[in-house]
Design an enzyme around this catalytic site. Structure first.
Site, PDB file in Angstrom:
ATOM      1  N   GLU A  98     -16.573  40.111  38.811  1.00 36.42           N
ATOM      2  CA  GLU A  98     -16.064  38.933  38.504  1.00 36.42           C
ATOM      3  C   GLU A  98     -15.594  37.803  39.450  1.00 36.42           C
ATOM      4  O   GLU A  98     -15.966  36.814  39.753  1.00 36.42           O
ATOM      5  CB  GLU A  98     -14.867  38.940  37.533  1.00 36.42           C
ATOM      6  CG  GLU A  98     -14.968  39.920  36.239  1.00 36.42           C
ATOM      7  CD  GLU A  98     -15.744  39.194  35.291  1.00 36.42           C
ATOM      8  OE1 GLU A  98     -16.505  38.041  35.439  1.00 36.42           O
ATOM      9  OE2 GLU A  98     -16.091  39.987  34.126  1.00 36.42           O
ATOM     10  N   GLU A 129     -14.473  32.916  35.583  1.00 33.22           N
ATOM     11  CA  GLU A 129     -14.478  34.412  36.337  1.00 33.22           C
ATOM     12  C   GLU A 129     -13.253  34.679  36.831  1.00 33.22           C
ATOM     13  O   GLU A 129     -12.807  35.798  36.885  1.00 33.22           O
ATOM     14  CB  GLU A 129     -15.375  34.112  37.565  1.00 33.22           C
ATOM     15  CG  GLU A 129     -16.692  33.816  37.238  1.00 33.22           C
ATOM     16  CD  GLU A 129     -17.621  34.859  36.240  1.00 33.22           C
ATOM     17  OE1 GLU A 129     -16.889  35.790  35.852  1.00 33.22           O
ATOM     18  OE2 GLU A 129     -18.714  34.177  35.774  1.00 33.22           O
ATOM     19  N   TYR A 138      -4.781  42.477  33.805  1.00 29.22           N
ATOM     20  CA  TYR A 138      -3.876  42.876  32.799  1.00 29.22           C
ATOM     21  C   TYR A 138      -4.144  44.125  32.102  1.00 29.22           C
ATOM     22  O   TYR A 138      -3.305  45.067  31.707  1.00 29.22           O
ATOM     23  CB  TYR A 138      -4.161  41.692  31.591  1.00 29.22           C
ATOM     24  CG  TYR A 138      -3.397  41.713  30.534  1.00 29.22           C
ATOM     25  CD1 TYR A 138      -2.149  41.755  30.441  1.00 29.22           C
ATOM     26  CD2 TYR A 138      -4.230  41.909  29.237  1.00 29.22           C
ATOM     27  CE1 TYR A 138      -1.269  41.735  29.022  1.00 29.22           C
ATOM     28  CE2 TYR A 138      -3.607  41.990  28.038  1.00 29.22           C
ATOM     29  CZ  TYR A 138      -2.170  41.704  27.917  1.00 29.22           C
ATOM     30  OH  TYR A 138      -1.431  41.745  26.634  1.00 29.22           O
ATOM     31  N   GLU A 201     -25.231  38.838  36.013  1.00 27.33           N
ATOM     32  CA  GLU A 201     -24.375  38.347  34.665  1.00 27.33           C
ATOM     33  C   GLU A 201     -25.264  38.802  33.513  1.00 27.33           C
ATOM     34  O   GLU A 201     -24.906  39.246  32.368  1.00 27.33           O
ATOM     35  CB  GLU A 201     -23.984  36.956  34.505  1.00 27.33           C
ATOM     36  CG  GLU A 201     -23.133  36.539  35.764  1.00 27.33           C
ATOM     37  CD  GLU A 201     -22.484  35.407  35.506  1.00 27.33           C
ATOM     38  OE1 GLU A 201     -23.304  34.059  36.089  1.00 27.33           O
ATOM     39  OE2 GLU A 201     -21.250  35.097  35.269  1.00 27.33           O
ATOM     40  N   GLU A 235     -19.946  35.187  29.186  1.00 27.56           N
ATOM     41  CA  GLU A 235     -21.171  35.332  30.037  1.00 27.56           C
ATOM     42  C   GLU A 235     -22.361  34.889  29.291  1.00 27.56           C
ATOM     43  O   GLU A 235     -23.367  34.462  30.145  1.00 27.56           O
ATOM     44  CB  GLU A 235     -21.411  36.883  30.151  1.00 27.56           C
ATOM     45  CG  GLU A 235     -20.234  37.701  30.926  1.00 27.56           C
ATOM     46  CD  GLU A 235     -19.736  36.990  32.277  1.00 27.56           C
ATOM     47  OE1 GLU A 235     -20.524  36.299  32.836  1.00 27.56           O
ATOM     48  OE2 GLU A 235     -18.609  37.518  32.825  1.00 27.56           O
TER      49      GLU A 235
END
Ligand code: FE
Ligand code: MN
Length: 361
Positions: A98, A129, A138, A201, A235
């Protein structure tokens, strides 16, 4: 033609012809200098439309509850080490990937394009991103994974290292003063946009998307699955931003679109597919948890060809059918919009509500 405004003792003259000249000079590259960032009038309407669509999909990782995931991460009885390994590979790869995408946008693509509405949508793309990178953080902190382990994943797992090198190579090549009036340099930029949007991607993200979503489908790691679904929706817009950018760049610089260049891009996609297949074999060393490795390998051939066709290139494995029809329901480019219908996050403002048209995706 001039328009004059008289206000009090002052008169202001506005020159319509000069303004029209500025508009006519809008280009993907080598256009008018745009330090002034004047968006209007729009030349690349798609860029503004995608910007609004992306904004309407805004989400934040903290909105997604991780209680069930934490429980399952520790559950030795109902969750296998194979399933935990897929999650580890997902976190290990995407933590680096990312950031690489966002960095390439900010330091290469957004630096080189000249039309303000293109810079606008690329700014949003880069920010998404950041959100994705933050969502990995997280997940890692929620599950209590040692952050050093995550760093070690992208230093020590060779298939991750090779995927990352494949994209950073083409990014590094463009971080210098580049004379974009030269065809060879225009091709370098077009290739960068193709590699990041369609190969990385568009194709190299999809092995893990598929595996994590298949766990999600079996009610494993629902919080992580939800974040991957939001990421996947983003994406699909990123792929579209880079697809449009690529098409307009080629359209405005027809001389770069040679037989040799087309073959170079197809060969690059073939390399991307190879790297992704090796990576999938590391994610899923054995057929397990209802996942057959061969189906995922074939899925990559299928999705890579959709990306090639999307930018007017011939497929590498013509005739390959989608081996994971259930994945098509969740992922297929045309269906993603319906899949998420009615599930938009609370950030969506009424004014940003838009009806999806078939030709949009
Ligand atoms: Fe992303
Ligand atoms: Mn992206």
């Amino acid at each position: 033609m001039q328009k004059s405004f008289s206000v009090g003792s002052k008169t202001f003259l506005l020159d319509q012809a000069k303004a029209e000249e500025a508009f006519a000079a809008k280009r993907v590259i080598n256009g008018r200098e745009t330090m002034t960032f004047n968006l209007l009038p729009l030349k690349y309407q798609w860029a503004y439309d995608l910007y609004r669509k992306m904004k309407a999909n805004h989400w934040e990782p903290e909105d997604i509850p991780m209680g069930k995931d934490i429980e399952q991460w520790r559950d030795q009885k109902h969750v296998s080490d194979m399933e935990r390994w897929i999650i580890r590979m997902g976190i290990g790869y995407f933590s680096a990937a990312e950031g690489i995408v966002g960095d390439n946008i900010q330091h290469v693509v957004r630096e080189l394009v000249t039309a303000p509405e293109l810079k606008l949508v690329l700014g949003r793309h880069a920010h998404e991103e950041n959100i994705h990178a933050d969502s990995l953080l997280y997940m890692i902190s929620s599950l209590g994974i040692n952050p050093h382990e995550c760093e070690a994943m992208f230093e020590d797992v060779q298939t991750i290292v090779r995927k990352n090198e494949f994209v950073t190579r083409i990014s590094r090549d463009l971080r210098r003063d580049l004379d974009l009036t030269k065809s060879e340099n225009k091709r370098l930029l077009a290739k960068n946009i193709f590699v990041f949007g369609q190969c990385m991607e568009g194709t190299q993200f999809y092995g893990l998307f598929g595996m994590v979503l298949s766990l999600y489908r079996q009610n494993k790691f629902p919080g992580i699955g939800q974040m991957f679904r939001y990421t996947l929706r983003d994406e699909s817009n990123h792929i579209e931003v880079f697809r449009n950018l690529f098409m307009d760049l080629v359209e405005e610089n027809r001389e770069i679109w040679t037989v040799e260049f087309k073959e170079e891009l197809r060969a690059t996609m073939a390399e991307a597919v190879q790297l992704e297949k090796e990576f999938i074999r590391d994610c899923l060393p054995v057929n397990a948890v209802g996942l057959a490795v061969d189906e995922f390998l074939l899925y990559i051939d299928y999705i890579a060809d959709r990306r090639l066709e999307g930018v007017g290139l011939a497929p590498l494995s013509p005739g390959v059918k989608n081996p994971l029809p259930w994945l098509a329901e969740m992922m297929d480019i045309k269906k993603e919009q319906n899949f998420f219908e009615g599930r938009v996050t609370e950030y969506q403002k009424a004014s940003a509500l838009e009806v999806a048209h078939d030709d949009e995706l």
